[in-house]
Design a protein around this motif. Structure first.
Motif, PDB file in Angstrom:
ATOM      1  N   ALA A 163      72.582  57.875  57.647  1.00  0.00           N
ATOM      2  CA  ALA A 163      71.415  57.653  58.505  1.00  0.00           C
ATOM      3  C   ALA A 163      70.465  58.842  58.387  1.00  0.00           C
ATOM      4  CB  ALA A 163      71.852  57.451  59.950  1.00  0.00           C
ATOM      5  N   VAL A 164      71.034  60.050  58.386  1.00  0.00           N
ATOM      6  CA  VAL A 164      70.230  61.269  58.243  1.00  0.00           C
ATOM      7  C   VAL A 164      69.631  61.359  56.841  1.00  0.00           C
ATOM      8  CG1 VAL A 164      70.299  63.792  58.255  1.00  0.00           C
ATOM      9  CG2 VAL A 164      71.530  62.501  60.013  1.00  0.00           C
ATOM     10  N   ILE A 165      70.431  61.066  55.820  1.00  0.00           N
ATOM     11  CA  ILE A 165      69.946  61.135  54.439  1.00  0.00           C
ATOM     12  C   ILE A 165      68.800  60.151  54.224  1.00  0.00           C
ATOM     13  CG2 ILE A 165      70.555  60.646  52.041  1.00  0.00           C
ATOM     14  CD1 ILE A 165      73.328  61.770  52.619  1.00  0.00           C
ATOM     15  N   SER A 166      68.958  58.943  54.706  1.00  0.00           N
ATOM     16  CA  SER A 166      67.913  57.932  54.532  1.00  0.00           C
ATOM     17  C   SER A 166      66.633  58.328  55.240  1.00  0.00           C
ATOM     18  CB  SER A 166      68.403  56.575  55.052  1.00  0.00           C
ATOM     19  OG  SER A 166      69.527  56.123  54.317  1.00  0.00           O
ATOM     20  N   GLY A 221      74.230  41.318  75.524  1.00  0.00           N
ATOM     21  CA  GLY A 221      74.345  42.759  75.343  1.00  0.00           C
ATOM     22  C   GLY A 221      73.498  43.271  74.201  1.00  0.00           C
ATOM     23  N   SER A 222      73.885  44.432  73.673  1.00  0.00           N
ATOM     24  CA  SER A 222      73.119  45.117  72.631  1.00  0.00           C
ATOM     25  C   SER A 222      73.381  44.497  71.269  1.00  0.00           C
ATOM     26  CB  SER A 222      73.501  46.600  72.598  1.00  0.00           C
ATOM     27  OG  SER A 222      74.851  46.750  72.195  1.00  0.00           O
ATOM     28  N   TYR A 223      72.612  44.939  70.293  1.00  0.00           N
ATOM     29  CA  TYR A 223      72.758  44.447  68.919  1.00  0.00           C
ATOM     30  C   TYR A 223      74.167  44.691  68.401  1.00  0.00           C
ATOM     31  CZ  TYR A 223      72.195  44.418  63.834  1.00  0.00           C
ATOM     32  OH  TYR A 223      72.355  44.191  62.488  1.00  0.00           O
ATOM     33  N   ILE A 224      74.687  45.899  68.599  1.00  0.00           N
ATOM     34  CA  ILE A 224      75.998  46.216  68.051  1.00  0.00           C
ATOM     35  C   ILE A 224      77.097  45.445  68.769  1.00  0.00           C
ATOM     36  CG2 ILE A 224      76.431  48.239  69.521  1.00  0.00           C
ATOM     37  CD1 ILE A 224      77.373  47.731  65.805  1.00  0.00           C
ATOM     38  N   MET A 225      76.941  45.217  70.079  1.00  0.00           N
ATOM     39  CA  MET A 225      77.927  44.415  70.811  1.00  0.00           C
ATOM     40  C   MET A 225      77.967  42.994  70.260  1.00  0.00           C
ATOM     41  SD  MET A 225      77.413  45.649  74.770  1.00  0.00           S
ATOM     42  CE  MET A 225      78.535  44.378  75.357  1.00  0.00           C
ATOM     43  N   ASN A 226      76.792  42.458  69.942  1.00  0.00           N
ATOM     44  CA  ASN A 226      76.738  41.113  69.392  1.00  0.00           C
ATOM     45  C   ASN A 226      77.400  41.051  68.021  1.00  0.00           C
ATOM     46  OD1 ASN A 226      75.342  40.249  71.635  1.00  0.00           O
ATOM     47  ND2 ASN A 226      73.341  40.487  70.697  1.00  0.00           N
ATOM     48  N   THR A 257      62.759  56.533  67.776  1.00  0.00           N
ATOM     49  CA  THR A 257      63.137  55.315  67.051  1.00  0.00           C
ATOM     50  C   THR A 257      64.383  55.545  66.221  1.00  0.00           C
ATOM     51  OG1 THR A 257      60.813  54.658  66.939  1.00  0.00           O
ATOM     52  CG2 THR A 257      62.335  53.593  65.399  1.00  0.00           C
ATOM     53  N   PHE A 258      64.445  56.690  65.549  1.00  0.00           N
ATOM     54  CA  PHE A 258      65.606  57.011  64.712  1.00  0.00           C
ATOM     55  C   PHE A 258      66.886  57.048  65.547  1.00  0.00           C
ATOM     56  CE2 PHE A 258      68.443  60.448  63.229  1.00  0.00           C
ATOM     57  CZ  PHE A 258      68.889  59.865  62.043  1.00  0.00           C
ATOM     58  N   LEU A 259      66.858  57.747  66.667  1.00  0.00           N
ATOM     59  CA  LEU A 259      68.053  57.883  67.499  1.00  0.00           C
ATOM     60  C   LEU A 259      68.465  56.541  68.102  1.00  0.00           C
ATOM     61  CD1 LEU A 259      67.280  61.271  69.300  1.00  0.00           C
ATOM     62  CD2 LEU A 259      68.905  60.851  67.444  1.00  0.00           C
ATOM     63  N   MET A 260      67.483  55.726  68.473  1.00  0.00           N
ATOM     64  CA  MET A 260      67.810  54.408  69.024  1.00  0.00           C
ATOM     65  C   MET A 260      68.438  53.524  67.946  1.00  0.00           C
ATOM     66  SD  MET A 260      64.544  53.569  71.500  1.00  0.00           S
ATOM     67  CE  MET A 260      65.191  51.932  71.846  1.00  0.00           C
ATOM     68  N   SER A 266      71.693  49.664  63.964  1.00  0.00           N
ATOM     69  CA  SER A 266      70.783  48.968  63.064  1.00  0.00           C
ATOM     70  C   SER A 266      70.438  49.771  61.815  1.00  0.00           C
ATOM     71  CB  SER A 266      69.490  48.583  63.805  1.00  0.00           C
ATOM     72  OG  SER A 266      68.864  49.715  64.355  1.00  0.00           O
ATOM     73  N   VAL A 267      70.825  51.059  61.763  1.00  0.00           N
ATOM     74  CA  VAL A 267      70.633  51.840  60.543  1.00  0.00           C
ATOM     75  C   VAL A 267      71.479  51.266  59.411  1.00  0.00           C
ATOM     76  CG1 VAL A 267      71.010  54.091  59.478  1.00  0.00           C
ATOM     77  CG2 VAL A 267      69.993  53.944  61.745  1.00  0.00           C
ATOM     78  N   SER A 268      72.705  50.935  59.722  1.00  0.00           N
ATOM     79  CA  SER A 268      73.618  50.342  58.749  1.00  0.00           C
ATOM     80  C   SER A 268      74.671  49.582  59.532  1.00  0.00           C
ATOM     81  CB  SER A 268      74.269  51.423  57.868  1.00  0.00           C
ATOM     82  OG  SER A 268      75.195  50.863  56.976  1.00  0.00           O
ATOM     83  N   TRP A 269      74.371  48.337  59.831  1.00  0.00           N
ATOM     84  CA  TRP A 269      75.143  47.608  60.832  1.00  0.00           C
ATOM     85  C   TRP A 269      76.613  47.444  60.455  1.00  0.00           C
ATOM     86  CZ3 TRP A 269      77.920  43.198  60.110  1.00  0.00           C
ATOM     87  CH2 TRP A 269      77.675  42.463  58.950  1.00  0.00           C
TER      88      TRP A 269
END
Length: 336
Positions: free
Chosen positions: A106-109, A179-184, A130-133, A139-142
């Protein structure tokens, strides 16, 4: 501990861990090639190079099973890993081998974004909030983020009977999203991990199936998979579990057919480097696409599909196998 003379590439199991199986590695090789191809095809579609029903048919077929296959094989040896390591070491291992590369890339990208943004279809300037969210919701790499939490759920449900864990996972998966994207994502994908946990070491019985029988089974299941996605399109809430499992079954049968064949050996080589391919393929893919467009001035569909897919598979795999020599192991796992 790593025995003297062994390399990290030879001892680390990419994406999942457990007893080494050529069939499982072969399935990962097939699946990661489909992942790379799917991303390449989407890039061609977004640039207007591939339009029409062929793209939709290809995408619906591949996406009906290639990620479920990864979650399935990730669940095969989870229970054994938990028993060997204990809960604490199991979590620590997944932090080092799944959560760490997720955060690192995520940091490299984000760091490389300004330099490679002009080669992307769309690029948004960097903003810390936005990056931290995006990092926090996966959503950086699901895939890696979802896999990490799926394995935590596997740990929490390790004492349940296999059939009950899978049944509960299916009920949760077909329930309305919340819930959130990752929960889904965890809600939808854990059922495949649970299916893998149920199969477990019984997967080795596939090695006893005659290859002719596996070939017939593959043709029948693959034909069903293609027909289902051709006539009904992208899997929906009610069909994605069944199609994910049938597609995974097709890959397993094909892996049995190819086992010990020179093609199968090559796919095992790819499968064992699947983590590196997953993490690095976008860079190799984008570079190949840019060379074809800028240097050779061609947007020929077949060249733009096949060459980026090939280079985005082989080059990261080479990095994986040379990680000790090139001192790049820190890209894939916590170095301490």
């Amino acid at each position: 501990m790593i025995e003297q003379g062994q390399t990290a590439a030879a001892t680390l199991e990419p994406i999942t861990s457990g007893k080494r199986s050529n069939i499982v590695d072969l399935v990962k090789g097939l699946a990661i090639i489909l992942v790379v191809y799917g991303h390449t095809a989407q890039g061609a579609e977004h640039r207007g190079w591939w339009t029409g029903p062929g793209m939709a048919i290809s995408e619906n077929f591949i996406y009906s099973f290639h990620m479920p296959a990864f979650f399935f094989v990730s669940g095969l040896f989870v229970l054994g890993s938990i028993r060997r390591r204990g809960a604490g070491d199991f979590i620590l291992d997944k932090v080092k081998t799944i959560l760490y590369p997720y955060l690192l890339f995520a940091v490299i990208s984000a760091t490389l974004g300004p330099a490679i943004g002009r080669f992307q279809v769309s690029y948004s300037p960097f903003h810390w909030k936005t990056f931290l969210m995006n990092v926090a919701d996966g959503s950086v790499s699901w895939f890696l983020f979802t896999l990490f939490f799926c394995l935590l759920v596997a740990l929490l449900t390790a004492r349940l009977p296999n059939w009950l864990r899978f049944l509960l996972a299916v009920v949760v998966a077909i329930s309305p999203a919340y819930g959130s994207y990752i929960m889904n994502r965890v809600q939808w994908e854990f059922c495949f991990v649970a299916a893998g946990m149920w199969v477990g070491n019984q997967i080795f019985q596939l090695e006893r199936v005659p290859k002719w029988m596996a070939a017939i089974g593959f043709v029948l299941v693959a034909a069903f998979q293609f027909a289902a996605t051709y006539f009904y399109g992208y899997p929906n809430r009610w069909t994605f579990i069944g199609l994910g499992l049938t597609g995974t079954a097709a890959l397993l049968l094909l892996a049995r057919v190819l086992e010990n064949h020179r093609v199968g050996v090559a796919l095992v080589w790819v499968g064992r480097a699947s983590l590196a391919i997953f993490l690095l393929s976008a860079f190799a893919q984008g570079a190949t696409r840019a060379v074809l467009s800028s240097l050779f001035h061609t947007n020929n569909l077949w060249l733009q599909l096949l060459l980026p897919t090939a280079f985005a598979t082989v080059l990261p795999a080479i990095v994986w196998y040379q990680q000790d020599r090139w001192r790049l192991g820190w890209l894939f796992h916590w170095p301490f």
